[in-house]
Design a protein around this motif. Structure first.
Motif, PDB file in Angstrom:
ATOM      1  N   ASN A   1       2.572  11.857   8.048  1.00 35.12           N
ATOM      2  CA  ASN A   1       3.291  11.025   7.085  1.00 35.12           C
ATOM      3  C   ASN A   1       2.520  10.911   5.772  1.00 35.12           C
ATOM      4  O   ASN A   1       3.090  11.030   4.679  1.00 35.12           O
ATOM      5  N   LEU A   2       1.210  10.693   5.864  1.00 35.94           N
ATOM      6  CA  LEU A   2       0.391  10.574   4.666  1.00 35.94           C
ATOM      7  C   LEU A   2       0.355  11.891   3.896  1.00 35.94           C
ATOM      8  O   LEU A   2       0.420  11.906   2.662  1.00 35.94           O
ATOM      9  N   ALA A   3       0.263  13.003   4.620  1.00 31.86           N
ATOM     10  CA  ALA A   3       0.266  14.309   3.963  1.00 31.86           C
ATOM     11  C   ALA A   3       1.572  14.530   3.206  1.00 31.86           C
ATOM     12  O   ALA A   3       1.569  15.006   2.060  1.00 31.86           O
ATOM     13  N   TYR A   4       2.692  14.176   3.821  1.00 28.02           N
ATOM     14  CA  TYR A   4       3.992  14.331   3.153  1.00 28.02           C
ATOM     15  C   TYR A   4       4.063  13.448   1.909  1.00 28.02           C
ATOM     16  O   TYR A   4       4.525  13.878   0.840  1.00 28.02           O
ATOM     17  N   LEU A   5       3.617  12.208   2.033  1.00 30.22           N
ATOM     18  CA  LEU A   5       3.627  11.265   0.914  1.00 30.22           C
ATOM     19  C   LEU A   5       2.868  11.822  -0.283  1.00 30.22           C
ATOM     20  O   LEU A   5       3.358  11.796  -1.420  1.00 30.22           O
ATOM     21  N   VAL A   6       1.667  12.334  -0.044  1.00 31.82           N
ATOM     22  CA  VAL A   6       0.822  12.823  -1.128  1.00 31.82           C
ATOM     23  C   VAL A   6       1.350  14.136  -1.688  1.00 31.82           C
ATOM     24  O   VAL A   6       1.457  14.314  -2.911  1.00 31.82           O
ATOM     25  N   GLU A   7       1.708  15.075  -0.808  1.00 30.09           N
ATOM     26  CA  GLU A   7       2.148  16.391  -1.256  1.00 30.09           C
ATOM     27  C   GLU A   7       3.452  16.335  -2.040  1.00 30.09           C
ATOM     28  O   GLU A   7       3.686  17.175  -2.931  1.00 30.09           O
ATOM     29  N   HIS A   8       4.309  15.371  -1.752  1.00 24.83           N
ATOM     30  CA  HIS A   8       5.586  15.244  -2.450  1.00 24.83           C
ATOM     31  C   HIS A   8       5.563  14.160  -3.521  1.00 24.83           C
ATOM     32  O   HIS A   8       6.616  13.807  -4.068  1.00 24.83           O
ATOM     33  N   ASP A   9       4.380  13.640  -3.835  1.00 25.18           N
ATOM     34  CA  ASP A   9       4.193  12.633  -4.880  1.00 25.18           C
ATOM     35  C   ASP A   9       5.227  11.511  -4.770  1.00 25.18           C
ATOM     36  O   ASP A   9       5.938  11.189  -5.729  1.00 25.18           O
ATOM     37  N   LEU A  10       5.320  10.905  -3.600  1.00 22.58           N
ATOM     38  CA  LEU A  10       6.281   9.817  -3.433  1.00 22.58           C
ATOM     39  C   LEU A  10       5.883   8.575  -4.217  1.00 22.58           C
ATOM     40  O   LEU A  10       6.735   7.749  -4.539  1.00 22.58           O
ATOM     41  N   GLN A  11       4.592   8.437  -4.537  1.00 22.00           N
ATOM     42  CA  GLN A  11       4.213   7.348  -5.440  1.00 22.00           C
ATOM     43  C   GLN A  11       4.873   7.546  -6.801  1.00 22.00           C
ATOM     44  O   GLN A  11       5.428   6.603  -7.379  1.00 22.00           O
ATOM     45  N   GLY A  12       4.817   8.767  -7.321  1.00 16.31           N
ATOM     46  CA  GLY A  12       5.477   9.056  -8.594  1.00 16.31           C
ATOM     47  C   GLY A  12       6.973   8.853  -8.509  1.00 16.31           C
ATOM     48  O   GLY A  12       7.607   8.360  -9.452  1.00 16.31           O
TER      49      GLY A  12
ATOM     50  N   GLY B   1       0.787  -1.225   0.000  1.00 20.04           N
ATOM     51  CA  GLY B   1       0.000   0.000   0.000  1.00 20.04           C
ATOM     52  C   GLY B   1       0.819   1.276   0.000  1.00 20.04           C
ATOM     53  O   GLY B   1       2.044   1.264   0.117  1.00 20.04           O
ATOM     54  N   TRP B   2       0.100   2.397  -0.168  1.00 20.84           N
ATOM     55  CA  TRP B   2       0.649   3.749  -0.040  1.00 20.84           C
ATOM     56  C   TRP B   2       1.567   4.160  -1.179  1.00 20.84           C
ATOM     57  O   TRP B   2       2.435   5.008  -1.022  1.00 20.84           O
ATOM     58  N   GLY B   3       1.418   3.537  -2.357  1.00 20.00           N
ATOM     59  CA  GLY B   3       2.178   3.965  -3.521  1.00 20.00           C
ATOM     60  C   GLY B   3       3.510   3.292  -3.718  1.00 20.00           C
ATOM     61  O   GLY B   3       4.260   3.654  -4.632  1.00 20.00           O
TER      62      GLY B   3
ATOM     63  N   PHE C   1      -1.583   3.396  -6.212  1.00 16.81           N
ATOM     64  CA  PHE C   1      -1.526   3.713  -4.791  1.00 16.81           C
ATOM     65  C   PHE C   1      -1.696   2.454  -3.957  1.00 16.81           C
ATOM     66  O   PHE C   1      -1.070   2.302  -2.915  1.00 16.81           O
ATOM     67  N   TRP C   2      -2.569   1.544  -4.411  1.00 17.56           N
ATOM     68  CA  TRP C   2      -2.770   0.242  -3.773  1.00 17.56           C
ATOM     69  C   TRP C   2      -2.375  -0.857  -4.752  1.00 17.56           C
ATOM     70  O   TRP C   2      -2.596  -0.733  -5.959  1.00 17.56           O
ATOM     71  N   GLY C   3      -1.872  -1.960  -4.229  1.00 15.57           N
ATOM     72  CA  GLY C   3      -1.531  -3.072  -5.088  1.00 15.57           C
ATOM     73  C   GLY C   3      -2.727  -3.656  -5.818  1.00 15.57           C
ATOM     74  O   GLY C   3      -2.605  -4.136  -6.946  1.00 15.57           O
TER      75      GLY C   3
ATOM     76  N   LEU D   1      10.428   5.733   0.187  1.00 16.76           N
ATOM     77  CA  LEU D   1       9.930   6.145  -1.124  1.00 16.76           C
ATOM     78  C   LEU D   1      10.494   7.482  -1.582  1.00 16.76           C
ATOM     79  O   LEU D   1      10.271   7.888  -2.719  1.00 16.76           O
ATOM     80  N   SER D   2      11.256   8.152  -0.728  1.00 16.35           N
ATOM     81  CA  SER D   2      11.906   9.408  -1.113  1.00 16.35           C
ATOM     82  C   SER D   2      13.302   9.176  -1.686  1.00 16.35           C
ATOM     83  O   SER D   2      14.058  10.137  -1.898  1.00 16.35           O
TER      84      SER D   2
END
Length: 428
Positions: A314-325, A245-247, A253-255, A406-407
């Motif tokens: 943590n979730l806000a940082y993940l989304v705002e910094h596009d760590l999935q991308g 999960g989480w990118g 975002f999810w498997g 992920l960073s």
């Protein structure tokens, strides 16, 4: 100093509490994608505390949120309204893709899967569960009972009747030589045949990418095809997203979204990365399933204020910094680099994975036989090169597991690949 601590560890902790390395190490602090041991050695962390340090070590946004929350109140239990818990539940419900979703927080992935199994068996009035071969779902009595990896299943006793399905491992087993399309067809036929004998089970529990199993996965779409069969029988699908999960896989975002043409799972479990080291797990299910319990239930430590504050930051940082991308971009480069450097190393059977969830399976040269000795040797050699890796696999732990925060930067990916190449070549 480390030897003294190791002696104390052995004197008071269970023998089965595994430690990495011939000379176990104590990690004392971390920053970004690096950690330091008690001897002052610096390492590039390619395992993230078993995929748990999702964004970065000592991420300022998370440490600030934890510190500020600790100064107000750490814990009150689920018997009282809890604003951070409600806020994180709202975000996860929306991100899950499950309609009319309800969220229940636990303290670990094991407990999340245990809760999911209780919900599914209660809702369906059946204690029969389908699980994947080579799977891992935790260390509780029920989670062990649906784990299809003998190295992590210490007892055959279980409150559940478990039947194991083909499909979690693409390159081993009776269907390994088939094309992707034929592999899916064969696995679906196996499932259909299994469901033709006896009463319909409560649910199928499956990891979209098998974590402890060595980062193995089926062709995209397998679980969507399974879902069509399961739906005809009223069988629920539990997606174990504790590791995927989480990118982390980059593409999604999810498997489960790699298998999502028939919509989201009935139940989704999560843990690990969302807390960035804080103890958070949980379950998402549509309301009719989540609310099927007819007795009281609480969680003393699930959803406590301090862990929820960490999860929100943590979730806000993940989304705002596009760590999935970032996982998609940097992970894609890392996978291709690893494939290039291992192409001439006969101990490497394959480099597999997606995003920053990468497995390297090792075999005895010239054969398809698992090589756990080589995996252990590479783990030790990589440590000497300043790189921390993980191990896994259903065949005697013969796969290396790579799952950095992920960073991870491109430069750090190159640094890790160079260190891993030297480690792999050192065992020749």
């Amino acid at each position: 100093m480390t030897d003294e601590l190791l002696g104390r560890h052995k004197a008071v902790l269970p023998d089965w509490l595994a430690l990495y390395y011939a000379d176990p190490m104590e990690i004392t602090h971390g920053e970004g994608r690096h950690v330091w041991d008690a001897e002052g050695n610096k390492y590039l962390d390619f395992f993230g505390g078993i995929l748990t340090t999702m964004t970065a070590h000592a991420l300022p946004e998370v440490t600030k949120a934890v510190s500020e929350q600790a100064g107000r109140i750490v814990h009150s239990s689920t018997l009282y309204l809890n604003r951070p818990m409600v806020e994180l539940a709202e975000r996860i419900a929306q991100l899950s893709g499950i309609p009319d979703a309800r969220v229940f927080f636990t303290t670990s992935g094991t407990e999340a899967n245990d809760t999911a199994l209780m919900l599914a068996t209660t809702y369906r009035r059946s204690n029969q569960i389908l699980a994947m071969r080579n799977s891992y779902h935790g260390r509780s009595f029920s989670a062990v009972g649906v784990t299809g990896n003998k190295g992590w299943s210490p007892t055959s006793l279980s409150p559940l009747q478990t039947l194991y399905v083909h499909g979690g491992v693409r390159t081993r087993g009776p269907y390994a030589d088939l094309s992707d399309a034929d592999f899916v067809t064969a696995c679906v036929a196996d499932l259909e045949d299994l469901l033709g004998h006896g009463r319909p089970p409560a649910a199928l529990i499956a990891e979209p990418v098998q974590g402890v199993g060595g980062f193995t996965s089926p062709p995209d779409g397998l679980y969507a095809a399974f879902r069509e069969v399961l739906g005809r029988h009223g069988v629920l699908w539990i997606a174990d997203e504790v590791q995927t999960g989480w990118g982390r896989t980059g593409d999604n975002f999810w498997g489960w979204q790699a298998h999502g043409r028939n919509g989201p799972p009935d139940i989704l479990t999560f843990a690990k990365g969302i807390g960035n080291g804080m103890s958070i797990g949980g379950v998402v299910a549509r309301a009719e399933i989540m609310n099927c319990l007819d007795s009281n239930s609480i969680s003393t430590f699930g959803g406590t204020q301090i862990t929820m504050a960490a999860g929100l930051a943590n979730l806000a940082y993940l989304v705002e910094h596009d760590l999935q991308g970032n996982a998609r971009r940097v992970g894609g480069l890392l996978i291709e680099r690893l494939r290039a450097i291992t192409a001439q190393i006969p101990e490497v059977k394959e480099v597999r994975g997606r995003g920053l969830m990468i497995g390297i399976e090792l075999v005895k040269p010239g054969t398809d036989e698992a090589n756990p000795q080589a995996a252990s040797a590479v783990l030790e050699a990589a440590r000497r090169e300043g790189l921390l890796l993980g191990k896994g696999g259903g065949h005697n732990t013969s796969a290396l597991r790579i799952a950095p925060p992920l960073s991870l930067t491109v430069a750090e990916a190159e640094e890790g690949a160079d260190a891993l190449e030297r480690a792999l070549r050192s065992i020749r």
